[in-house]
Design an enzyme around this catalytic site. Structure first.
Site, PDB file in Angstrom:
ATOM      1  N   ASP A  59       0.778  29.112  21.119  1.00 16.29           N
ATOM      2  CA  ASP A  59       0.498  28.183  20.028  1.00 16.29           C
ATOM      3  C   ASP A  59       1.809  27.754  19.371  1.00 16.29           C
ATOM      4  O   ASP A  59       2.791  28.516  19.351  1.00 16.29           O
ATOM      5  CB  ASP A  59      -0.388  28.838  18.971  1.00 16.29           C
ATOM      6  CG  ASP A  59      -1.810  29.078  19.456  1.00 16.29           C
ATOM      7  OD1 ASP A  59      -2.194  28.510  20.497  1.00 16.29           O
ATOM      8  OD2 ASP A  59      -2.533  29.828  18.780  1.00 16.29           O
ATOM      9  N   ARG A  60       1.799  26.579  18.803  1.00 14.12           N
ATOM     10  CA  ARG A  60       3.008  26.055  18.156  1.00 14.12           C
ATOM     11  C   ARG A  60       3.551  27.018  17.104  1.00 14.12           C
ATOM     12  O   ARG A  60       4.760  27.208  16.974  1.00 14.12           O
ATOM     13  CB  ARG A  60       2.691  24.698  17.524  1.00 14.12           C
ATOM     14  CG  ARG A  60       3.888  24.027  16.871  1.00 14.12           C
ATOM     15  CD  ARG A  60       3.522  22.650  16.347  1.00 14.12           C
ATOM     16  NE  ARG A  60       4.682  21.957  15.808  1.00 14.12           N
ATOM     17  CZ  ARG A  60       4.660  20.714  15.330  1.00 14.12           C
ATOM     18  NH1 ARG A  60       3.524  20.036  15.331  1.00 14.12           N
ATOM     19  NH2 ARG A  60       5.765  20.161  14.861  1.00 14.12           N
TER      20      ARG A  60
END
Length: 314
Positions: A136-137
């Site tokens: 995930d970012r």
């Protein structure tokens, strides 16, 4: 119509990924529509998106109007320098990056560039650089990048068979019971207000996570999370399913807990891919990689320990 032959280097790819690479810029939904309608054929037969190509396969390609190529987005020099310092390991087949939080794995959907585009900019003479998996970012830590297609195929197979071991450090809010909890809860994607989310759903894909308590605080617990499958947002949704959502999680978290942790300096999701282990690869033995906890997260733990003068053992 045109026809292309699958090379030995392309063997083992799913046909949808083969088409996405061939028709760069074409939306994934359009690729799936071509497959559903039978406009793409392999050795004269209809196939689904999960079909894996073999060397020598003959692929029929329909004429496709591609969108004009977008100029590549360039990462600033400062960020390239910082990213270069985040490389944990590199050889002729593999690169392991300690991905910073806030940097997406790849560009798209309004993101100018991601880690893979920046790495290609950093290694302009490297002919092949592809993400093996994603984070995930807002998650930091170990990220695998393949430098050969054969390495990418081999690591994808390890991921499918569970040979890649992933361990994360996470701060859970609320009361985590016991030393160890295993969550077996299927996950499904859905949309809410245009936002893509994941939830526990009996009709979803199987997913399992094991949580081990590492250190306790009055209203939070530092845990090690071991992924036994690799679904989107898996740790975050499984933690929320336990009633102990991740600290700093704007999607699945507890707003009151977020406010308390914000007061002691937490400004991001407390999830870090701390360790990653791969099985023997290309004649080389099993390898273990680790990324230290970022200072922004370590400082939050220091403040939590100061609030709890004598932390209780797990």
């Amino acid at each position: 119509m045109s026809h292309v032959s699958v090379s030995a280097d392309q063997a083992g790819q799913r046909v949808d990924n083969f088409l996405l690479a061939r028709f760069r810029g074409l939306p994934r939904s359009r690729v799936y529509r071509l497959l559903r309608r039978g406009e793409v054929r392999v050795n004269g037969g209809r196939i689904g998106p999960e079909h894996r190509l073999q060397a020598g396969d003959r692929v029929r390609l329909p004429p496709v109007d591609l969108p004009p190529p977008r100029p590549p987005q360039q990462a600033p020099t400062r960020q390239l320098d910082e990213l270069g310092a985040c490389i944990l390991y590199e050889d002729e087949r593999l690169l392991v990056l300690d991905k910073p939080a806030g940097l997406a794995c790849h560009g798209g959907s309004g993101i100018r560039y991601g880690a893979i585009e920046a790495l290609r900019q950093l290694r302009p003479n490297q002919p092949f650089l592809e993400l093996v998996h994603r984070l995930d970012r807002d998650t930091s830590g170990c990220l695998l990048i393949a430098k050969r297609r054969s390495t990418l195929r081999a690591l994808h197979e390890q991921l499918r068979t569970g040979a890649v071991k992933k361990r994360y450090l996470a701060l859970l809010t609320g009361q985590f019971a016991g030393r160890r909890q295993r969550v077996d809860a299927p996950l499904a994607r859905y949309e809410r207000g245009g936002e893509r989310l994941v939830r526990v759903d009996a009709a979803g894909k199987p997913a399992a996570t094991v949580f081990h308590a590492r250190e306790r605080y009055p209203q939070a617990t530092l845990v090690e999370a071991e992924l036994l499958s690799g679904r989107t947002h898996q740790i975050r949704v499984h933690a929320a399913h336990l009633g102990c959502p991740l600290a700093g999680d704007a999607k699945y978290g507890d707003p009151q807990a977020e406010a308390r942790l914000g007061d002691i300096g937490l400004r991001r999701l407390f999830l870090h891919a701390a360790e990653l282990e791969i099985a023997p690869l290309d004649g080389v033995g099993a390898r273990h990689f680790s990324a230290p906890l970022p200072s922004a997260l370590e400082s939050v733990l220091i403040r939590l320990r100061q609030q709890t003068l004598t932390p209780s053992p797990p």
